[in-house]
Enzyme design. Structure first.
Site, PDB file in Angstrom:
ATOM      1  N   CYS A 295     100.434   5.391  13.880  1.00  0.00           N
ATOM      2  CA  CYS A 295      99.323   5.260  12.943  1.00  0.00           C
ATOM      3  C   CYS A 295      99.860   5.576  11.554  1.00  0.00           C
ATOM      4  CB  CYS A 295      98.221   6.245  13.307  1.00  0.00           C
ATOM      5  SG  CYS A 295      96.887   6.246  12.091  1.00  0.00           S
TER       6      CYS A 295
ATOM      7  N   CYS B 142      84.608  11.683   6.004  1.00  0.00           N
ATOM      8  CA  CYS B 142      86.057  11.493   6.159  1.00  0.00           C
ATOM      9  C   CYS B 142      86.835  12.416   5.228  1.00  0.00           C
ATOM     10  CB  CYS B 142      86.406  10.038   5.871  1.00  0.00           C
ATOM     11  SG  CYS B 142      88.178   9.700   5.928  1.00  0.00           S
TER      12      CYS B 142
ATOM     13  N   CYS C 162      91.792   8.151  -0.765  1.00  0.00           N
ATOM     14  CA  CYS C 162      91.038   6.929  -0.494  1.00  0.00           C
ATOM     15  C   CYS C 162      89.868   6.873  -1.465  1.00  0.00           C
ATOM     16  CB  CYS C 162      90.522   6.944   0.946  1.00  0.00           C
ATOM     17  SG  CYS C 162      89.669   5.413   1.406  1.00  0.00           S
TER      18      CYS C 162
ATOM     19  N   CYS D 254      93.934  11.952  10.493  1.00  0.00           N
ATOM     20  CA  CYS D 254      94.572  11.729   9.200  1.00  0.00           C
ATOM     21  C   CYS D 254      93.721  12.279   8.075  1.00  0.00           C
ATOM     22  CB  CYS D 254      94.858  10.263   8.983  1.00  0.00           C
ATOM     23  SG  CYS D 254      96.409   9.810   9.737  1.00  0.00           S
TER      24      CYS D 254
ATOM     25  N   GLU E 158     100.258  11.269   5.673  1.00  0.00           N
ATOM     26  CA  GLU E 158     100.448  11.577   7.079  1.00  0.00           C
ATOM     27  C   GLU E 158     100.697  10.321   7.876  1.00  0.00           C
ATOM     28  OE1 GLU E 158      96.966  14.919   6.815  1.00  0.00           O
ATOM     29  OE2 GLU E 158      96.640  13.035   7.827  1.00  0.00           O
TER      30      GLU E 158
ATOM     31  N   CYS F 214      83.710   7.520   2.211  1.00  0.00           N
ATOM     32  CA  CYS F 214      82.914   7.724   3.432  1.00  0.00           C
ATOM     33  C   CYS F 214      82.632   9.223   3.563  1.00  0.00           C
ATOM     34  CB  CYS F 214      83.652   7.189   4.653  1.00  0.00           C
ATOM     35  SG  CYS F 214      84.016   5.427   4.490  1.00  0.00           S
TER      36      CYS F 214
HETATM   37  N1  SAH Z   1      89.756   2.845   5.573  1.00  0.00           N
HETATM   38  C1  SAH Z   1      89.879   2.370   6.919  1.00  0.00           C
HETATM   39  C2  SAH Z   1      90.746   3.290   7.790  1.00  0.00           C
HETATM   40  C3  SAH Z   1      90.110   4.634   7.991  1.00  0.00           C
HETATM   41  S1  SAH Z   1      90.631   5.645   9.337  1.00  0.00           S
HETATM   42  C4  SAH Z   1      88.495   2.214   7.546  1.00  0.00           C
HETATM   43  O1  SAH Z   1      87.522   2.634   6.919  1.00  0.00           O
HETATM   44  O2  SAH Z   1      88.403   1.664   8.636  1.00  0.00           O
HETATM   45  C5  SAH Z   1      90.063   4.846  10.777  1.00  0.00           C
HETATM   46  C6  SAH Z   1      88.665   5.222  11.264  1.00  0.00           C
HETATM   47  O3  SAH Z   1      88.445   6.628  11.364  1.00  0.00           O
HETATM   48  C7  SAH Z   1      87.558   4.686  10.373  1.00  0.00           C
HETATM   49  O4  SAH Z   1      86.602   4.042  11.182  1.00  0.00           O
HETATM   50  C8  SAH Z   1      87.009   5.947   9.765  1.00  0.00           C
HETATM   51  O5  SAH Z   1      85.667   5.802   9.339  1.00  0.00           O
HETATM   52  C9  SAH Z   1      87.146   6.918  10.902  1.00  0.00           C
HETATM   53  N2  SAH Z   1      87.011   8.330  10.495  1.00  0.00           N
HETATM   54  C10 SAH Z   1      87.175   8.865   9.277  1.00  0.00           C
HETATM   55  N3  SAH Z   1      86.944  10.201   9.305  1.00  0.00           N
HETATM   56  C11 SAH Z   1      86.629  10.521  10.565  1.00  0.00           C
HETATM   57  C12 SAH Z   1      86.283  11.742  11.226  1.00  0.00           C
HETATM   58  N4  SAH Z   1      86.233  12.899  10.578  1.00  0.00           N
HETATM   59  N5  SAH Z   1      86.018  11.685  12.553  1.00  0.00           N
HETATM   60  C13 SAH Z   1      86.089  10.519  13.215  1.00  0.00           C
HETATM   61  N6  SAH Z   1      86.418   9.351  12.662  1.00  0.00           N
HETATM   62  C14 SAH Z   1      86.665   9.331  11.349  1.00  0.00           C
END
Ligand code: SAH
Length: 377
Positions: free
Chosen positions: A103, A117, A110, A333, A90, A114
């Site tokens: 973005c 996520c 990934c 995303c 995406e 986390c």
């Molecule tokens: N791998 C990178 C990019 C991830 S996306 C990172 O960890 O930073 C960017 C941000 O969105 C990250 O801080 C991630 O933790 C957050 N994120 C992921 N899932 C989410 C969700 N469901 N709601 C809000 N933020 C989220």
């Protein structure tokens, strides 16, 4: 097999030489691609016709197809791209005043895991190639009218960018190149889960990007629960690497913190965060949690969010709450990809689809993070 024109290893220069063409033709091709947004060699009308046909036969510009193109009322547009191996990624275009922020994703899936996520639920499938990363930029640029350009890039889509620096950095170099997209490095943000090795590599090679470090907790035990990769890293190492980056770049650091109701949103945890930051000149980006189907997390109540923010503000921490955008199109995303793969959309996304107001829209990790400060413009 055709070469991907956007792949830095594509033999455009040597083929031009073999075809008896001057090297500056390669520049002309780049100008067409990045400046004039040509979509095929046929569009490159100042190249001799025979050359266009020869190149067309050997090089392909698009290795992806657009599986879905969605638009939200707030101007956010999202593309779900299908790659040559049928994997899907995406990327998103955000409109905010004069800004045109995109973005982009760095991996399919990934590996960081986390727990809240959507991107990591099924692990990582593979790294994106440099060409695939560039293709997202080209596709998104072509959603804009000719009078507008992409102004900012955030690498906050699917994947962990620092786990794929070998392919990401060459793509960002083209994005910055005045003969490429000409986007200034300080308008490019890389968001990382906090991989010290990758951060140190940026310090050594290229500390000019805005770096956003995803913390989500200020104590190691909780952070390891939320961000499992923290187990072998630890907050001290993340903060050390962040300090090195700050020293090398002079750019204010951004820390991201997704607020999860009842999990990391107490006043005590806010005070822990203040202590961890220890007076660093950093911006804390509070991200409203964006519900993911099947995951047991929820947004904090407005009250606990306000109390959490108050603690930070009263301690003099620079804090910003990320605005929500693009809910109706599941602009978070990792979500659209899963829906397309047959997972039921989140309840929140369902209700957004039947017409909630735009102020309820959200965007995970995607709207401009640190860019509001004068020093970053
Ligand atoms: N791998 C990178 C990019 C991830 S996306 C990172 O960890 O930073 C960017 C941000 O969105 C990250 O801080 C991630 O933790 C957050 N994120 C992921 N899932 C989410 C969700 N469901 N709601 C809000 N933020 C989220």
């Amino acid at each position: 097999m055709q070469h991907h024109l956007l792949d830095p290893a594509s033999p455009l220069l040597s083929r031009l030489a073999e075809l008896g063409q001057p090297a500056w033709r390669a520049k002309a091709v780049r100008r067409w691609l990045y400046g004039s947004r040509a979509s095929s060699f046929a569009d490159m009308t100042d190249l001799p016709k025979a050359l266009r046909e020869a190149l067309e036969a050997e090089f392909t510009l698009w290795t992806t197809t657009i599986a879905t193109h969605s638009q939200a009322e707030d101007g956010t547009e999202k593309l779900l791209l299908e790659l040559h191996d049928r994997q899907r990624i995406e990327c998103v275009l955000l409109r905010d005043g004069e800004r045109r922020t995109v973005c982009i994703s760095s991996q399919v899936g990934c590996a960081m895991g986390c727990v809240f996520c959507a991107s990591g639920i099924d692990g990582v499938v593979r790294n994106l190639t440099t060409g695939e990363i560039l293709e997202q930029l080209l596709r998104l640029a072509r959603l804009l009218p000719a009078t507008e350009r992409i102004s900012h890039i955030v690498v906050m889509g699917m994947g962990e960018p620092l786990a794929n620096l070998d392919r990401l950095l060459p793509a960002l170099a083209v994005a910055q190149d005045p003969e490429g997209m000409g986007i200034s490095q300080r308008r490019i943000t890389i968001s990382t889960v906090g991989l010290p090795a990758g951060m140190e590599r940026l310090v050594a090679e290229n500390p000019g990007y805005q770096l956003a470090v995803s913390l989500h907790a200020a104590a190691d035990d909780l952070r390891t629960k939320l961000v499992p990769v923290n187990k072998s890293i630890g907050l001290a190492a993340v903060m050390d690497a962040a300090d090195h980056y700050w020293e090398a770049s002079g750019r204010r650091l951004t820390f991201e913190y997704v607020l999860l109701g009842g999990i990391n949103d107490s006043q005590l945890q806010a005070r822990e965060l203040v202590r961890l930051l220890g007076g660093r000149a950093a911006l804390v980006n509070i991200i409203p949690y964006n519900a993911v189907a099947g995951l047991p997390y929820r947004e904090p109540s407005q009250g606990s969010r306000e109390r959490f923010l108050d603690v930070l503000r009263q301690a003099g921490v620079n804090v910003q709450v990320r605005r929500r955008k693009g809910a109706r199109i599941d602009a978070a995303c990792g979500q659209l990809r899963r829906i397309a793969a047959g997972t039921k959309p989140s309840a929140e996304a369902d209700s957004a689809a039947v017409g909630e107001s735009d102020s309820r829209t959200f965007l995970m990790g995607i709207s401009d993070p640190a860019h509001k400060s004068p020093q970053t413009n």
